[in-house]
Write a protein that holds these residues in place. Structure first.
Motif, PDB file in Angstrom:
ATOM      1  N   ILE B  55      24.675  10.536  73.246  1.00  0.00           N
ATOM      2  CA  ILE B  55      25.022  10.749  74.843  1.00  0.00           C
ATOM      3  C   ILE B  55      24.497  12.074  75.151  1.00  0.00           C
ATOM      4  O   ILE B  55      24.428  12.615  76.348  1.00  0.00           O
ATOM      5  N   CYS B  57      24.918  15.167  74.038  1.00  0.00           N
ATOM      6  CA  CYS B  57      26.129  16.199  74.288  1.00  0.00           C
ATOM      7  C   CYS B  57      25.638  17.395  73.679  1.00  0.00           C
ATOM      8  O   CYS B  57      26.275  18.473  73.971  1.00  0.00           O
ATOM      9  N   GLU B  58      24.675  17.597  72.641  1.00  0.00           N
ATOM     10  CA  GLU B  58      24.389  18.702  72.000  1.00  0.00           C
ATOM     11  C   GLU B  58      25.448  19.333  71.170  1.00  0.00           C
ATOM     12  O   GLU B  58      25.415  20.472  70.771  1.00  0.00           O
ATOM     13  N   LEU B  59      26.522  18.492  70.862  1.00  0.00           N
ATOM     14  CA  LEU B  59      27.331  19.106  69.821  1.00  0.00           C
ATOM     15  C   LEU B  59      27.194  19.283  68.303  1.00  0.00           C
ATOM     16  O   LEU B  59      27.429  19.744  67.707  1.00  0.00           O
ATOM     17  N   ALA B  61      23.958  19.980  67.804  1.00  0.00           N
ATOM     18  CA  ALA B  61      22.975  21.124  67.906  1.00  0.00           C
ATOM     19  C   ALA B  61      23.944  22.542  67.756  1.00  0.00           C
ATOM     20  O   ALA B  61      23.702  23.564  67.216  1.00  0.00           O
ATOM     21  N   TRP B  62      25.202  22.190  68.516  1.00  0.00           N
ATOM     22  CA  TRP B  62      26.255  23.351  68.604  1.00  0.00           C
ATOM     23  C   TRP B  62      26.616  23.658  67.131  1.00  0.00           C
ATOM     24  O   TRP B  62      26.713  24.771  66.936  1.00  0.00           O
ATOM     25  N   TYR B  70      17.631  20.013  68.177  1.00  0.00           N
ATOM     26  CA  TYR B  70      17.155  20.581  69.756  1.00  0.00           C
ATOM     27  C   TYR B  70      17.640  19.041  70.520  1.00  0.00           C
ATOM     28  O   TYR B  70      16.901  18.160  70.103  1.00  0.00           O
ATOM     29  N   VAL B  71      18.223  19.426  71.493  1.00  0.00           N
ATOM     30  CA  VAL B  71      18.593  18.095  72.263  1.00  0.00           C
ATOM     31  C   VAL B  71      18.503  18.580  73.664  1.00  0.00           C
ATOM     32  O   VAL B  71      18.977  19.619  74.104  1.00  0.00           O
ATOM     33  N   GLU B  72      18.084  17.627  74.480  1.00  0.00           N
ATOM     34  CA  GLU B  72      18.027  17.813  76.131  1.00  0.00           C
ATOM     35  C   GLU B  72      18.457  16.697  76.782  1.00  0.00           C
ATOM     36  O   GLU B  72      18.267  15.374  76.258  1.00  0.00           O
ATOM     37  N   GLY B  73      19.553  16.644  77.211  1.00  0.00           N
ATOM     38  CA  GLY B  73      20.258  15.721  77.955  1.00  0.00           C
ATOM     39  C   GLY B  73      19.563  15.009  79.218  1.00  0.00           C
ATOM     40  O   GLY B  73      18.778  15.760  79.728  1.00  0.00           O
ATOM     41  N   ASN B  75      19.811  11.880  82.383  1.00  0.00           N
ATOM     42  CA  ASN B  75      20.702  11.084  83.381  1.00  0.00           C
ATOM     43  C   ASN B  75      20.333   9.419  83.361  1.00  0.00           C
ATOM     44  O   ASN B  75      19.271   9.212  83.523  1.00  0.00           O
ATOM     45  N   GLU B  86      26.914   8.227  81.446  1.00  0.00           N
ATOM     46  CA  GLU B  86      26.220   8.886  82.508  1.00  0.00           C
ATOM     47  C   GLU B  86      25.111   9.516  81.728  1.00  0.00           C
ATOM     48  O   GLU B  86      24.055   9.709  82.253  1.00  0.00           O
ATOM     49  N   ARG B  87      25.212   9.957  80.469  1.00  0.00           N
ATOM     50  CA  ARG B  87      24.176  10.749  80.097  1.00  0.00           C
ATOM     51  C   ARG B  87      23.467  10.201  78.766  1.00  0.00           C
ATOM     52  O   ARG B  87      24.355   9.272  77.773  1.00  0.00           O
ATOM     53  N   ILE B  91      15.537  14.179  75.038  1.00  0.00           N
ATOM     54  CA  ILE B  91      14.801  14.629  73.713  1.00  0.00           C
ATOM     55  C   ILE B  91      15.750  14.923  72.727  1.00  0.00           C
ATOM     56  O   ILE B  91      16.924  15.292  72.866  1.00  0.00           O
ATOM     57  N   LYS B 159      33.367   2.486  78.753  1.00  0.00           N
ATOM     58  CA  LYS B 159      34.631   2.482  77.906  1.00  0.00           C
ATOM     59  C   LYS B 159      34.750   1.021  77.487  1.00  0.00           C
ATOM     60  O   LYS B 159      35.519   0.887  76.056  1.00  0.00           O
TER      61      LYS B 159
END
Lengths: 840, 215
Positions: B55, B57-59, B61-62, B70-73, B75, B86-87, B91, B159
């Protein structure tokens, strides 16, 4: 004085066993904050009225039956407060509130834009339970709904703290967003027909149903910034980054003369979002949507990245090296200097440092005073007024505006033309005693929100009203009253003279509010035909001597005669009298006569354009030199107060400032002074390549000793007569319009106010139109057709159009400015008019 | 005397080794099988209908201590949908010049999108090739999966994907195991599916297959 007296009125209370003295009326949560005791909170915001909506800040106060919300409780003598740190009761109460807030909050954090900088997430981690006891289904709403083209609302995430509704109502005055429904279904929303059983589309999207009112406030972005959860998010920043990806840089807004401080967040060489900075003296914690979201121009596809040179053979622009382009520019300008001279159109978007570079370049390298920053309708009277009453003066501040008893506003629609000034006026009006008097054709939405009294003015009549209207004089009688005039007054002969005279007569302080960020700085930097840097009159030999000393040139080398202003430069160039033009960020469409300006660019022998993106100027230029946008350089803006708004580089790139480019050109231009005629190989040293060097140069320049020039005394002219179906045109620019810095920003453009033609009731009756009917406004040059909005207060023969909105570009389509007489017809134009509109 | 007995001692060691188990592996020809828990290259898993589990969320990467991800969300829209909800990750890159295979990203992943396979042959000719993008990382489509973008096939909302994830896991169960592992999943054991498994995608060889055959 009264403030000091108030401060002695204190009470002593105990918080967590520590005795503390606080002002009477202070909130417990603020006193605790001062002591370094952090009480968790969501709805509390220092600039909004207390609400006690979220109940997260409960504390135990001795003698109270139940825990009390510390964000609404004022201090009292002898009060004993125990926060969650010392009281089990308070800790349990806060834990319970947190659990209830999270009961219906979705587990969205991984996809939520707020994740990582979310007060709810943070405080749930610090104060909340480790696990959830809530096993049932959470409340579900449709996932984000657009409440405007820019703002998205996710009601599942909302904790009903009402920060957004309170901001919209208290600060911006745009009550488009509110609490709706009852009980567990209570939610934040905008007005939607289907919500109230009307004929909506039923899909929950605002703005689709006929009666739906989207959240089109100029200040909607602030609600996103203060939302303590991710319920309100912006379309532009949606899913673009996480807080830990971003590098934040404090900066200043480059849009209008309000001078907001901002924070720009960038990732991988691209600014992704901008937030309002916290500057209590200027923008408090707010900014407008234009400043927040209008930065896409920096990364537009048509940004010029390399110098361009017009190829002699093909007549087309081709890419060139810097050395080739600079040499071509220097040679062309040198030739043009000897062949009629060069006019400099500096534009109102420059930093003080860059404006100073243009002023110095014009005087030293081009040997002319033909320099003007005003890229809009103007007058010679205005230049004299600026020299006499504005240059070097910083008399009125935001604080004065807030505390003034009365303000008369002329030639300015504050919400459209200086939104943060509007917010401060509104703060003065709603929280203090400010009475606003608007000398305007009608009470615009902004004036209505200021509770302004209207002195109805037909455009062109402002001079007479300022000179003799009793209501205006009465409003300025109170000590501390302010007279705020906008740049649009330049088009009314005698109005600025009358304003200066009125200020002198009543003792009211005068503030001149331009529209662009660089306008005020350009005056002080000397980008006017009659002013040298520091507000020194060109015609004063002593002032010229001061500048010669500062610039280290021989006395007598500076040009002595006042130069041409923008209109005169354009006229001279169109008539073939000028050898060349040096144009910074100027869009010909903004000038009084765009068609003549384009003819001037065509007719001028040699045109050098320093630009960011391709424009009507670069298409006609011989040499195009790319310069840095605001984010890629450091500099200073001077806001309407005359306050310095310095900012540092956000994105370090190789893009050069205007000052550095001009320095490089000047180094290749031989000095034109007779004494230096022999040493033609030696160029001119401008010393504007480095922003710090310019700041040092400006900082060490002593204040002028030459006398300030006297205010102009231009007589008012009579209003033009209007026949049947004719009207005087009133116009100004709406905050979100087709300005070149907002070009291509479709999401932001979606929140603009729809362009309408406002007509008086008399005209509407004469034309037989009602609200929404098409009305055509025409001149000999072209026509504009927009839906009508009959406006009650408009004087009988006045019609209002937005200056530069979709479907209404006054200069280009009509070729006139405010105060001109235009013809009105009901409905769309016939084929003849339509064809002339096309050619326009 | 000391020299004499010393020589016998030394040769004794040599002789003893002749009867021990050989530790040398015939690496390029018979690659060793790592343990099922071995941290190999990552896989971005899919839902059973082929939608991406990531999704954006970049967690990961965090969580990454080596800053390798490297993540870019981006839409999702109804017209162009890559993941439920939604997401999605517009990248997604993992830089194997930086990755230390610690597995913190796997722990951080909220949708079990990111898992690790047993593939360890990650040597490349250039640094650029060591940056794996979604193209390399995404699990191949199993039978029944459809290449995104496409609408949600398993229900009306995201869901429906997450609540049914235990019974219908898509590619995230067993994806970390190599197909040659004895505890490999049923579908991985069959020859047809083995070709489609993410771990066997690309140039990775199966046991018993020679280097030449694999190429």
């Amino acid at each position: 004085m009264t403030d000091v007296a108030k401060k002695t009125d204190t009470v002593t209370l105990t918080i967590d066993g520590i005795e503390v003295t606080a002002e009477k009326g202070e909130l417990v949560i603020r006193v605790a904050e001062r002591m370094g005791i952090a009480i968790p909170r969501f709805c509390d915001h220092p600039l909004l009225a207390p609400a006690g909506a979220c109940r997260q800040c409960l504390v135990d106060i001795e003698g109270q039956r139940k825990p009390v919300a510390s964000c609404t409780q004022t201090v009292a003598e002898g009060m004993v407060v125990k926060t969650q740190l010392t009281s089990e009761v308070a800790a349990k109460a806060q834990g319970g509130v947190m659990e209830l807030l999270l009961a219906n909050h979705p587990l969205d954090c991984p996809t939520c834009d707020k994740g990582g900088e979310c007060p709810l997430q943070n405080q749930a981690m610090t104060n909340g339970r480790a696990d959830s006891r809530f096993k049932e289904h959470k409340r579900e709403y449709e996932k984000p709904i657009h409440i405007s083209s820019q703002v998205l609302l996710d009601r599942e995430r909302c904790i009903l703290c009402q920060r957004c509704t309170r901001f919209s109502e208290e600060i911006a005055g745009d009550k488009f967003i509110d609490l709706m429904d009852r009980s567990s279904g209570e939610q934040i929303n905008v007005y939607r027909d289907d919500f109230f059983g009307g004929e909506g589309t039923g899909d929950g999207q605002a703005g689709d149903g006929e009666g739906d009112v989207p959240f089109n406030s100029y200040f909607s972005g602030n609600t996103i910034q203060i939302c303590p959860v991710g319920a309100l998010t912006g379309e532009q920043y949606r899913f673009r980054a996480r807080p830990f990806d971003l590098v934040s840089t404090p900066t200043a807004c480059e849009h209008c003369a309000a001078g907001c401080s901002m924070r720009a967040d960038h990732r991988r060489g691209k600014v992704l979002r901008r937030l309002a900075g916290d500057d209590p003296a200027v923008n408090e914690e707010w900014n407008c949507d234009k400043g927040r979201w209008g930065f896409q121009y920096q990364t537009a596809d048509d940004r010029i990245m390399t110098p361009l040179l017009r190829d002699a053979r093909t007549g087309e622009l081709r890419e060139a090296s810097w050395s080739e382009a600079l040499l071509a520019a220097a040679e062309g300008l040198t030739a043009a200097r000897g062949n009629g001279g060069v006019g400099v159109l500096a534009g109102g978007r420059l930093t003080v440092e860059d404006a100073y570079a243009y002023a110095k370049f014009a005087r030293l390298a081009l040997g002319t005073n033909d320099i003007d920053f005003r890229a809009r309708p103007l007058s010679a009277e205005e230049a004299d007024f600026l020299a006499a009453s504005v240059a070097g003066v910083s008399d009125v501040t935001y604080e004065d505006v807030e505390n003034a008893p009365s303000a008369v506003i002329v030639g300015l629609e504050p919400e459209d033309e200086c939104p943060i000034l509007f917010l401060r006026l509104r703060k003065g009006h709603t929280r203090k005693k400010l009475q606003v008097t608007a000398v305007a054709p009608f009470l615009s939405r902004g004036f209505e929100k200021l509770g302004a009294a209207l002195v109805p003015a037909t455009p062109g009549d402002e001079a007479r009203l300022l000179a003799g209207d009793p209501a205006v004089a009465a409003a300025l009688a109170a000590p501390g009253a302010l007279l705020i005039v906008g740049e649009r007054l330049a088009t009314v002969p005698g109005a600025l003279s009358a304003a200066a005279a009125l200020g002198a007569r009543t003792g009211a302080r005068l503030a001149w509010v331009p529209r662009r960020a660089g306008d005020r700085g350009a005056i002080d930097a000397g980008c006017l035909p009659n002013l040298l840097p520091g507000g020194r009159p060109v015609s004063d030999p002593a002032a010229r001597a001061e500048i010669s000393l500062a610039w280290d040139t021989e006395a007598g080398k500076l040009p002595t005669a006042p130069g041409r202003d923008t209109d005169a430069i354009v006229a001279a160039a169109a008539a073939g009298q000028l050898g060349g033009l040096l144009v910074a960020g100027v869009d010909p469409s903004d000038l009084a006569d765009p068609r003549l300006a384009e003819q001037a660019l065509d007719a001028a022998g040699f045109v050098v354009s320093l630009e960011l993106r391709h424009s009507a100027v670069t298409r006609r230029a011989d040499v195009v030199l790319p310069v840095a946008p605001a984010a890629e350089k450091s500099g200073t803006y001077l806001n309407w107060e005359g306050r310095l708004r310095s900012f540092e580089t956000v994105l370090p790139t190789t893009a050069m400032t205007d000052g550095r480019v001009l320095e490089a050109i000047a180094a290749l231009i031989p000095s034109n002074h007779p004494a230096a005629a022999q040493e033609t190989t030696k160029g001119i040293s401008l010393g504007t390549g480095d922003v710090m060097a310019i700041r040092r140069e400006l900082g060490t320049m002593p204040p002028t000793r030459s006398a300030r020039s006297v205010a102009p005394a231009v007589a008012a002219t009579a209003l033009p007569g209007t026949g049947e179906h004719e009207a005087v045109l009133a116009t100004w620019r709406q905050a979100i319009d087709q300005g070149s810095l907002l070009e291509g920003d479709d999401v932001l453009a979606g929140t603009a106010r729809p362009p309408v033609v406002r007509i008086s009731r008399a005209l509407a009756a004469g034309l037989g139109v009602i609200d929404g009917d098409a009305v055509t406004v025409a001149t000999d040059r072209g026509a504009i057709t927009l839906p009508a909005e009959v406006t009650r207060e408009l004087p009988p023969h006045v019609v209002w159009l937005p200056t530069n909105s979709p479907g209404s570009t006054i200069g280009r389509s009509l070729g006139v400015t405010a105060g001109a007489v235009v013809r009105l017809t009901a409905g769309r134009p016939g084929p003849v008019l339509a064809s002339s509109e096309v050619t326009a | 005397m000391g020299t004499f007995t010393g020589s016998f001692k030394g040769f004794g060691v040599t002789f003893a080794h002749m009867f021990r188990k050989v530790v040398t592996t015939d690496y390029p020809f018979t690659p060793p099988t790592p343990a099922p828990r071995y941290h190999g290259r990552h896989i971005l898993n899919r839902h059973p209908d082929g939608l991406e589990k990531c999704i954006g969320c970049e967690l990961c990467a965090w969580a990454c201590p080596a800053d390798a991800i490297y993540v870019e969300g981006a839409n999702n829209t109804d017209e162009e949908r890559y993941s439920p909800g939604e997401r999605y990750a517009g990248i997604y890159q993992i830089n194997y010049a930086r990755c230390i295979f610690c597995g913190l990203c796997i722990e951080a992943c909220p949708t079990r999108s990111l898992t690790m396979s047993n593939e360890y042959e990650l040597a490349r000719d250039s640094r650029q090739d060591l940056i794996f993008t979604k193209k390399e990382l995404l699990a191949p489509l199993l039978p029944g999966m459809e290449q995104p973008p496409h609408p949600m096939r398993l229900g009306g909302t995201d869901k429906d994907y997450y609540l049914g994830a235990l019974d219908n896991p898509g590619t995230s169960v067993g994806a970390e195991r190599a197909p040659w592992s004895e505890s490999g999943t049923e579908d991985a054991a069959t020859a047809v599916d083995a070709d489609a498994r993410p771990e066997t995608a690309g140039t990775l060889r199966r046991p018993g297959q020679s280097a030449k055959e694999a190429v």
